[in-house]
Write a protein that holds these residues in place. Sequence first.
Motif, short mmCIF file in Angstrom:
data_model
loop_
_atom_site.label_atom_id
_atom_site.label_comp_id
_atom_site.label_asym_id
_atom_site.label_seq_id
_atom_site.Cartn_x
_atom_site.Cartn_y
_atom_site.Cartn_z
N ALA A 54 0.81 -1.18 -0.09
CA ALA A 54 0.06 -0.10 -0.11
C ALA A 54 0.98 1.38 0.03
O ALA A 54 0.68 2.20 -0.73
N SER A 55 1.89 1.25 0.79
CA SER A 55 2.92 2.30 0.86
C SER A 55 3.47 2.64 -0.32
O SER A 55 3.65 3.86 -1.06
N ILE A 56 4.07 1.62 -0.96
CA ILE A 56 4.81 2.02 -2.28
C ILE A 56 3.70 2.21 -3.32
O ILE A 56 4.09 3.22 -4.35
N LEU A 57 2.72 1.72 -3.40
CA LEU A 57 1.52 2.38 -4.42
C LEU A 57 1.06 3.75 -4.15
O LEU A 57 0.90 4.34 -5.05
N GLU A 58 1.12 4.05 -2.95
CA GLU A 58 0.50 5.35 -2.62
C GLU A 58 1.78 6.28 -3.05
O GLU A 58 1.36 7.43 -3.74
N GLN A 59 2.82 5.95 -2.76
CA GLN A 59 4.10 6.86 -3.12
C GLN A 59 3.82 7.07 -4.71
O GLN A 59 4.17 8.15 -5.29
N TYR A 60 3.82 6.02 -5.36
CA TYR A 60 4.05 5.74 -6.72
C TYR A 60 2.74 6.52 -7.57
O TYR A 60 2.95 7.53 -8.16
N PHE A 61 1.39 6.02 -7.21
CA PHE A 61 0.42 6.80 -7.83
C PHE A 61 0.03 7.89 -7.24
O PHE A 61 -0.50 8.91 -8.06
N ILE A 62 -0.12 8.39 -5.90
CA ILE A 62 -0.38 9.63 -5.35
C ILE A 62 0.66 10.76 -5.32
O ILE A 62 0.30 11.68 -5.60
N GLU A 63 1.72 10.23 -4.54
CA GLU A 63 2.94 11.19 -4.67
C GLU A 63 3.62 11.43 -5.90
O GLU A 63 4.35 12.20 -5.82
N ASP A 64 3.31 10.78 -7.00
CA ASP A 64 4.40 10.51 -8.13
C ASP A 64 5.92 10.42 -7.88
O ASP A 64 6.46 11.51 -8.29
N ILE A 65 6.16 9.45 -7.04
CA ILE A 65 7.42 9.26 -6.88
C ILE A 65 7.79 8.10 -7.75
O ILE A 65 7.14 7.04 -7.63
N GLN A 66 8.99 7.82 -8.36
CA GLN A 66 9.46 6.65 -9.09
C GLN A 66 9.90 5.75 -8.16
O GLN A 66 10.49 5.84 -7.06
N LEU A 67 9.90 4.35 -8.70
CA LEU A 67 9.96 3.24 -7.90
C LEU A 67 11.66 3.30 -7.46
O LEU A 67 12.02 2.97 -6.24
N ASP A 68 12.46 3.70 -8.23
CA ASP A 68 14.05 3.85 -7.87
C ASP A 68 14.24 4.70 -6.60
O ASP A 68 14.94 4.57 -5.69
N THR A 69 13.35 5.83 -6.91
CA THR A 69 13.26 6.87 -5.49
C THR A 69 12.82 6.36 -4.32
O THR A 69 13.25 6.57 -3.03
N ILE A 70 11.72 5.55 -4.62
CA ILE A 70 11.04 5.07 -3.33
C ILE A 70 12.10 3.87 -2.77
O ILE A 70 12.00 3.64 -1.39
N ALA A 71 12.50 2.98 -3.52
CA ALA A 71 13.50 2.05 -3.05
C ALA A 71 14.76 2.55 -2.14
O ALA A 71 15.03 2.21 -0.95
N LEU A 72 15.35 3.90 -2.60
CA LEU A 72 16.14 4.52 -1.94
C LEU A 72 15.84 5.01 -0.28
O LEU A 72 16.25 4.99 0.44
N GLN A 73 14.49 5.73 -0.68
CA GLN A 73 13.86 6.18 0.69
C GLN A 73 13.55 5.07 1.48
O GLN A 73 13.69 5.50 2.86
N MET A 74 13.35 3.90 1.31
CA MET A 74 12.85 2.84 2.03
C MET A 74 14.20 2.14 2.22
O MET A 74 13.64 1.07 3.33
N SER A 75 14.99 2.35 1.80
CA SER A 75 16.20 1.40 2.21
C SER A 75 15.83 -0.18 1.73
O SER A 75 16.52 -1.17 2.38
N TYR A 76 15.18 -0.26 0.70
CA TYR A 76 14.94 -1.71 0.01
C TYR A 76 15.65 -1.39 -1.29
O TYR A 76 15.92 -0.35 -2.09
N SER A 77 16.09 -2.82 -1.81
CA SER A 77 16.62 -2.75 -3.29
C SER A 77 15.38 -2.41 -4.27
O SER A 77 14.33 -2.43 -3.82
N PHE A 78 15.63 -1.92 -5.26
CA PHE A 78 14.69 -1.64 -6.44
C PHE A 78 14.25 -2.83 -6.94
O PHE A 78 12.95 -2.68 -6.96
N ARG A 79 14.58 -3.92 -6.96
CA ARG A 79 14.23 -5.40 -7.25
C ARG A 79 13.05 -5.60 -6.46
O ARG A 79 11.80 -5.99 -6.50
#
Length: 101
Positions: A54-79
């Motif tokens: 839910a957090s990833i989808l909200e950041q992507y669709f609502i906050e318009d953040i790219q997946l690579d940026t989300i990965a960096l912010q959450m300290s997860y790998s892009f994969r």
Amino acid sequence: MTGQPGGGKRRELADDLIQREEIEGRINRLIKKSRPIKAEITDCLDELTNSLEASILEQYFIEDIQLDTIALQMSYSFRQVKRLYGDGVKHAKIPENCDTL
């Protein structure tokens, strides 16, 4: 003289103000039209049982953040973020009558 071409029609401040008003009106109409769509998306996300998805989808669709940026912010790998994104999309319950999403 600057040596630069002078151009054709002279621009007036009134023309710029009219164009600005038209653009602002268009933006306001689009914002008004997008509010119910945003509410539908957030309702779908609220139904997800996995909070990471839910957090990833909200950041992507609502906050318009790219997946690579989300990965960096959450300290997860892009994969990993990409996998959670895909799982979240699969688990999201999109209304059958929803042709806007």
